[in-house]
Write a protein that holds these residues in place. Structure first.
Motif, PDB file in Angstrom:
ATOM      1  N   UNK A  21      37.795  50.121  51.824  1.00 23.24           N
ATOM      2  CA  UNK A  21      36.913  49.012  52.186  1.00 23.24           C
ATOM      3  C   UNK A  21      36.395  48.283  50.953  1.00 23.24           C
ATOM      4  N   UNK A  22      36.188  49.024  49.867  1.00 26.48           N
ATOM      5  CA  UNK A  22      35.722  48.425  48.610  1.00 26.48           C
ATOM      6  C   UNK A  22      36.873  47.760  47.864  1.00 26.48           C
ATOM      7  N   UNK A  23      37.955  48.495  47.677  1.00 24.69           N
ATOM      8  CA  UNK A  23      39.040  48.049  46.804  1.00 24.69           C
ATOM      9  C   UNK A  23      39.805  46.866  47.382  1.00 24.69           C
ATOM     10  N   UNK A  24      39.891  46.771  48.706  1.00 24.23           N
ATOM     11  CA  UNK A  24      40.622  45.633  49.275  1.00 24.23           C
ATOM     12  C   UNK A  24      39.919  44.311  48.980  1.00 24.23           C
ATOM     13  N   UNK A  35      28.842  48.897  51.835  1.00 19.99           N
ATOM     14  CA  UNK A  35      30.009  48.208  51.270  1.00 19.99           C
ATOM     15  C   UNK A  35      29.768  46.707  51.267  1.00 19.99           C
ATOM     16  N   UNK A  36      29.225  46.196  52.365  1.00 20.02           N
ATOM     17  CA  UNK A  36      28.941  44.766  52.447  1.00 20.02           C
ATOM     18  C   UNK A  36      27.926  44.344  51.386  1.00 20.02           C
ATOM     19  N   UNK A  37      26.940  45.194  51.124  1.00 17.23           N
ATOM     20  CA  UNK A  37      25.948  44.892  50.093  1.00 17.23           C
ATOM     21  C   UNK A  37      26.577  44.905  48.707  1.00 17.23           C
ATOM     22  N   UNK A  38      27.413  45.893  48.459  1.00 20.52           N
ATOM     23  CA  UNK A  38      28.079  46.021  47.162  1.00 20.52           C
ATOM     24  C   UNK A  38      28.944  44.801  46.866  1.00 20.52           C
ATOM     25  N   UNK A  39      29.798  44.451  47.811  1.00 16.41           N
ATOM     26  CA  UNK A  39      30.752  43.362  47.609  1.00 16.41           C
ATOM     27  C   UNK A  39      30.100  41.993  47.833  1.00 16.41           C
ATOM     28  N   UNK A  40      29.269  41.907  48.855  1.00 17.64           N
ATOM     29  CA  UNK A  40      28.697  40.620  49.217  1.00 17.64           C
ATOM     30  C   UNK A  40      27.811  40.019  48.144  1.00 17.64           C
ATOM     31  N   UNK A  41      27.115  40.857  47.398  1.00 11.50           N
ATOM     32  CA  UNK A  41      26.275  40.344  46.316  1.00 11.50           C
ATOM     33  C   UNK A  41      27.115  39.610  45.282  1.00 11.50           C
ATOM     34  N   UNK A  42      28.326  40.094  45.047  1.00  6.23           N
ATOM     35  CA  UNK A  42      29.198  39.437  44.069  1.00  6.23           C
ATOM     36  C   UNK A  42      29.616  38.055  44.558  1.00  6.23           C
ATOM     37  N   UNK A  43      29.921  37.945  45.842  1.00  2.27           N
ATOM     38  CA  UNK A  43      30.239  36.632  46.403  1.00  2.27           C
ATOM     39  C   UNK A  43      29.098  35.647  46.137  1.00  2.27           C
ATOM     40  N   UNK A  63      29.989  42.659  35.539  1.00  2.00           N
ATOM     41  CA  UNK A  63      29.141  43.832  35.699  1.00  2.00           C
ATOM     42  C   UNK A  63      29.647  44.747  36.794  1.00  2.00           C
ATOM     43  N   UNK A  64      30.111  44.161  37.871  1.00  2.00           N
ATOM     44  CA  UNK A  64      30.692  44.906  38.996  1.00  2.00           C
ATOM     45  C   UNK A  64      31.957  45.639  38.556  1.00  2.00           C
ATOM     46  N   UNK A  65      32.819  44.913  37.844  1.00  2.00           N
ATOM     47  CA  UNK A  65      34.067  45.526  37.370  1.00  2.00           C
ATOM     48  C   UNK A  65      33.767  46.667  36.410  1.00  2.00           C
ATOM     49  N   UNK A  66      32.776  46.479  35.542  1.00  2.00           N
ATOM     50  CA  UNK A  66      32.429  47.522  34.569  1.00  2.00           C
ATOM     51  C   UNK A  66      32.018  48.813  35.261  1.00  2.00           C
ATOM     52  N   UNK A  67      31.290  48.709  36.359  1.00  2.00           N
ATOM     53  CA  UNK A  67      30.847  49.904  37.070  1.00  2.00           C
ATOM     54  C   UNK A  67      32.015  50.557  37.802  1.00  2.00           C
ATOM     55  N   UNK A  92      24.438  50.641  44.650  1.00  2.00           N
ATOM     56  CA  UNK A  92      25.152  50.627  45.930  1.00  2.00           C
ATOM     57  C   UNK A  92      26.222  51.711  45.978  1.00  2.00           C
ATOM     58  N   UNK A  93      26.961  51.899  44.881  1.00  2.00           N
ATOM     59  CA  UNK A  93      27.993  52.940  44.853  1.00  2.00           C
ATOM     60  C   UNK A  93      27.378  54.335  44.936  1.00  2.00           C
ATOM     61  N   UNK A  94      26.248  54.528  44.272  1.00  2.00           N
ATOM     62  CA  UNK A  94      25.570  55.817  44.352  1.00  2.00           C
ATOM     63  C   UNK A  94      25.195  56.129  45.794  1.00  2.00           C
TER      64      UNK A  94
END
Length: 215
Positions: free
Chosen positions: A20-23, A91-99, A112-116, A185-187
């Protein structure tokens, strides 16, 4: 997370969650690349090096979501286990914030997202641990094995890019805030997975509430 009790179903849940994250990874990078190429960033000294990095990294990351589906099938699951259920709000919070930050602030926040995501690669011994305790074949562990090697090189490339980008203090903060949000979010996602019941449902991520508390 990786305790022996209930590890096999929990590992399947891990594969579904990470899918769900990686796609979303390549679509996020494509969005950031296209956004930074727009007229709004004309004259921005970050535009060219950031777009070039993202273009290369898109090619490196393509197909990794398919690896997870292949691993899931080899682990006794089905692609529908990952593709069918609605992804977690985490997952939506993790990815959606980047959008949001890409569209409404600056695409550099995505770094920053990629670094984590690449800064916390699986340890080299994790595949052996999972295989010994579940009896899974190597075909079910490809993504974990590959990323224990690939992510280290990718992180070096990212750090080199950050070193040479002419970031203002404001944009440094954008990268840092993105990284801290992603780490939080990942934690919470991993806490949710780690609290999964020993015998969760074979579908999706098991009988766990969206906030990570086992019913």
């Amino acid at each position: 997370m990786w305790r022996t009790e209930g590890l096999l179903p929990r590992y399947r849940s891990y594969l579904c969650t990470m899918h769900a994250v990686i796609r979303a990874s390549v679509p996020l990078m494509e969005l950031a690349r296209d956004r930074v190429r727009q007229q709004a960033f004309s004259g921005d000294p970050l535009a060219a090096p950031l777009a070039a990095y993202l273009e290369e990294h898109i090619q490196e990351e393509e197909g990794h979501d398919d690896w997870l589906l292949e691993d899931l099938r080899a682990a006794g699951g089905a692609a529908g286990d990952a593709l069918g259920p609605q992804p977690s709000p985490l997952v939506a919070s993790l990815v959606g914030a980047q959008h949001y930050w890409i569209e409404h602030h600056h695409p550099v926040a995505l770094l920053g997202y990629i670094a984590v995501l690449e800064g916390y690669a699986p340890s080299p011994g994790l595949t052996g641990h999972i295989a010994r305790r579940t009896g899974l074949p190597a075909a079910a562990l490809r993504t974990v094995q590959e990323h224990s090697v690939l992510d280290t090189d990718h992180l070096d490339e990212l750090y080199a890019l950050l070193d040479r980008l002419p970031l203002t203090r404001e944009l440094e903060a954008a990268v840092a805030v993105s990284a801290l949000h992603s780490l939080d979010a990942l934690t919470r996602l991993f806490v949710r997975l780690g609290r999964s019941a020993a015998t969760p449902s074979p579908r999706g991520a098991g009988p766990v509430s969206p906030m990570g508390v086992t019913p």
